[in-house]
Write a protein that holds these residues in place. Structure first.
Motif, short mmCIF file in Angstrom:
data_model
loop_
_atom_site.label_atom_id
_atom_site.label_comp_id
_atom_site.label_asym_id
_atom_site.label_seq_id
_atom_site.Cartn_x
_atom_site.Cartn_y
_atom_site.Cartn_z
N ASP A 40 40.94 36.44 37.57
CA ASP A 40 40.02 36.27 38.70
C ASP A 40 40.40 35.10 39.61
OD1 ASP A 40 39.44 34.28 36.94
OD2 ASP A 40 37.29 34.68 36.79
N GLU A 41 41.46 34.33 39.24
CA GLU A 41 41.93 33.24 40.09
C GLU A 41 43.27 33.57 40.76
OE1 GLU A 41 41.96 29.39 38.36
OE2 GLU A 41 39.97 29.58 37.47
N SER A 49 38.38 36.74 42.36
CA SER A 49 37.01 36.45 42.77
C SER A 49 36.91 35.14 43.52
CB SER A 49 36.09 36.42 41.54
OG SER A 49 36.15 37.61 40.80
N THR A 51 37.21 32.13 46.59
CA THR A 51 36.50 31.90 47.86
C THR A 51 37.43 31.95 49.05
OG1 THR A 51 36.76 29.53 47.43
CG2 THR A 51 34.66 30.53 46.83
N LYS A 80 34.73 39.88 42.18
CA LYS A 80 33.69 39.70 43.18
C LYS A 80 34.11 38.58 44.11
CE LYS A 80 30.00 41.18 40.02
NZ LYS A 80 28.73 40.79 39.37
N GLY A 82 34.53 35.65 46.55
CA GLY A 82 33.57 34.66 47.00
C GLY A 82 32.66 34.11 45.93
N SER A 83 32.76 34.67 44.70
CA SER A 83 31.86 34.22 43.64
C SER A 83 32.44 33.09 42.79
CB SER A 83 31.53 35.41 42.72
OG SER A 83 32.70 35.90 42.08
N LYS A 84 33.73 32.81 42.92
CA LYS A 84 34.35 31.76 42.11
C LYS A 84 35.16 30.85 43.01
CE LYS A 84 37.04 30.92 37.93
NZ LYS A 84 37.73 31.54 36.78
N ASP A 85 34.87 29.55 42.94
CA ASP A 85 35.58 28.58 43.76
C ASP A 85 36.97 28.34 43.18
OD1 ASP A 85 36.38 26.67 45.49
OD2 ASP A 85 34.79 25.23 45.06
#
Length: 376
Positions: A40-41, A49, A51, A80, A82-85
């Motif tokens: 997710d990164e 996910s 940002t 998703k 925008g859900s993980k910085d």
């Protein structure tokens, strides 16, 4: 009766051979790479996910997974956005120096970096419009001397200074460029392991001129002259052509967007600052753009070793002209050659087959300038 162990011709070694492998020789290749980022990164993974702006390729992967999940009646296995910085300087990014000798803190303070976090030693694909890092003491010094636009100068901590480094720092300070002192490991990460000699110059993305404005501005001159490049992939050749265009009075250069060199830090340096004075445009379709030039009143001339007209007999040089230069290897493409009003050859002795693309452009532009000066 003797068993198999006693029969004649029995196998004395195992049937399977020794297992093959690197013997640990490739272990060093992984040293310093750091741990792999979670899915997710990773900006290139469908589970991303972060940002940051979603890459086009990743968006396509996620849309493909949504369609497949809808057909199979299951939930899509995607992230998703925008859900993980996942950016530096926010939400746990490591701090880096923000000024000479200073350092940003861990967490929410400013870090001087943007974009997705990347594991140490790993390199993400930069966006097309992202700044470029020019490295090496001589290239950085030459770029600063020729007024190449720059936004930041990175200096590795503890490097051995010499006259070049002193002049680099002094010139950058005189031009008001931010000077950031960072660790060598951080500079290694930023350059992807390229030899940088302890210095790096951040060059902003080049601002291309709209093609229509380029043509219109040229037609306002008494002697309109443009240069088009057909598949020139070496940025040094591009920079040299821009320099020749500035020297011999061309009002602009246009290049294809795909399968061709753009204005990079290398092209900036090779142009010796001429890229700041000569407008450059990128076009989606070179053939269509050349036809637009013909409709606007230009004569389109292509440089070709087997051209039908000798360069020294080019009478059209005194009128509105577009000089088309082919690629380093194959020269003009078929469609571009067919679009040209005529092809021109540079007379040479038989022992020499062809000239470098930038040299050929310089010779042609010099002859055009000579003819125009004689007609004036």
């Amino acid at each position: 009766m003797a068993g198999n162990s006693q029969r004649r011709g029995r196998r004395l070694t195992p049937k399977a051979g020794a297992p093959k492998g690197s013997g640990g020789k490739n272990k060093d290749a992984l040293a310093g790479r750091g741990k792999t980022l979670p899915a997710d990164e990773r900006p290139w993974h469908k589970a991303y996910s972060g940002t940051e702006k979603l890459p086009q390729r990743t968006a396509w992967k996620q849309d493909k997974e949504r369609r497949a999940a809808a057909e199979e009646g299951r939930a899509p296995k995607i992230g998703k956005p925008g859900s993980k910085d996942t950016t530096w300087g926010r939400g746990g990014g490591r701090g880096v120096p923000t000024a000479r000798g200073g350092a940003g803190g861990r967490g929410g303070g400013p870090t001087g970096r943007t974009g997705p976090r990347v594991a140490p030693g790993r390199k993400s694909n930069p966006a097309k419009d992202s700044p470029e890092l020019l490295v090496g003491r001589n290239p950085v010094l030459e770029s600063l001397r020729t007024q190449v636009p720059a936004t930041a100068l990175y200096i590795a901590q503890g490097i051995e200074t010499d006259d070049r480094v002193n002049e680099i720092v002094r010139t950058a300070a005189d031009r008001g460029i931010a000077i950031l002192e960072i660790s060598r490991a951080e500079l290694d990460r930023m350059t992807g392991g390229v030899l940088h000699q302890g210095v790096g110059l951040q060059v902003p993305p080049f601002a291309y001129q709209p093609f229509e404005d380029l043509v219109a501005a040229s037609l306002e001159q008494t002697a309109p002259l443009l240069v088009a490049l057909d598949g020139v992939t070496d940025p040094r050749n591009l920079g040299a052509v821009i320099r020749s265009a500035a020297a011999f009075g061309a009002q602009g250069v246009f290049v294809p967007e795909r399968r061709a060199a753009g204005i990079t830090a290398t092209a900036w340096r090779t142009s010796a600052g001429a890229a700041a004075r000569v407008p450059v445009a990128q076009v989606t379709n070179l053939t269509r753009s050349l036809k637009a030039c013909r409709d606007a009143g230009f004569m389109v001339v292509g440089l070709d070793a087997d051209g039908e007209t000798d360069l020294f007999d080019l009478e059209a040089a005194v009128g509105p002209l577009v000089v088309v230069v082919g690629s380093e290897g194959r020269g003009l493409s078929r469609l571009v050659g067919e679009t040209c009003d005529l092809t021109v050859s540079i007379p040479m002795v038989s022992e020499v087959e062809s000239l470098n693309a930038s040299v050929a452009a310089a010779v042609a532009l010099a002859e055009v300038a000579r003819r125009r000066r004689a007609e004036a």
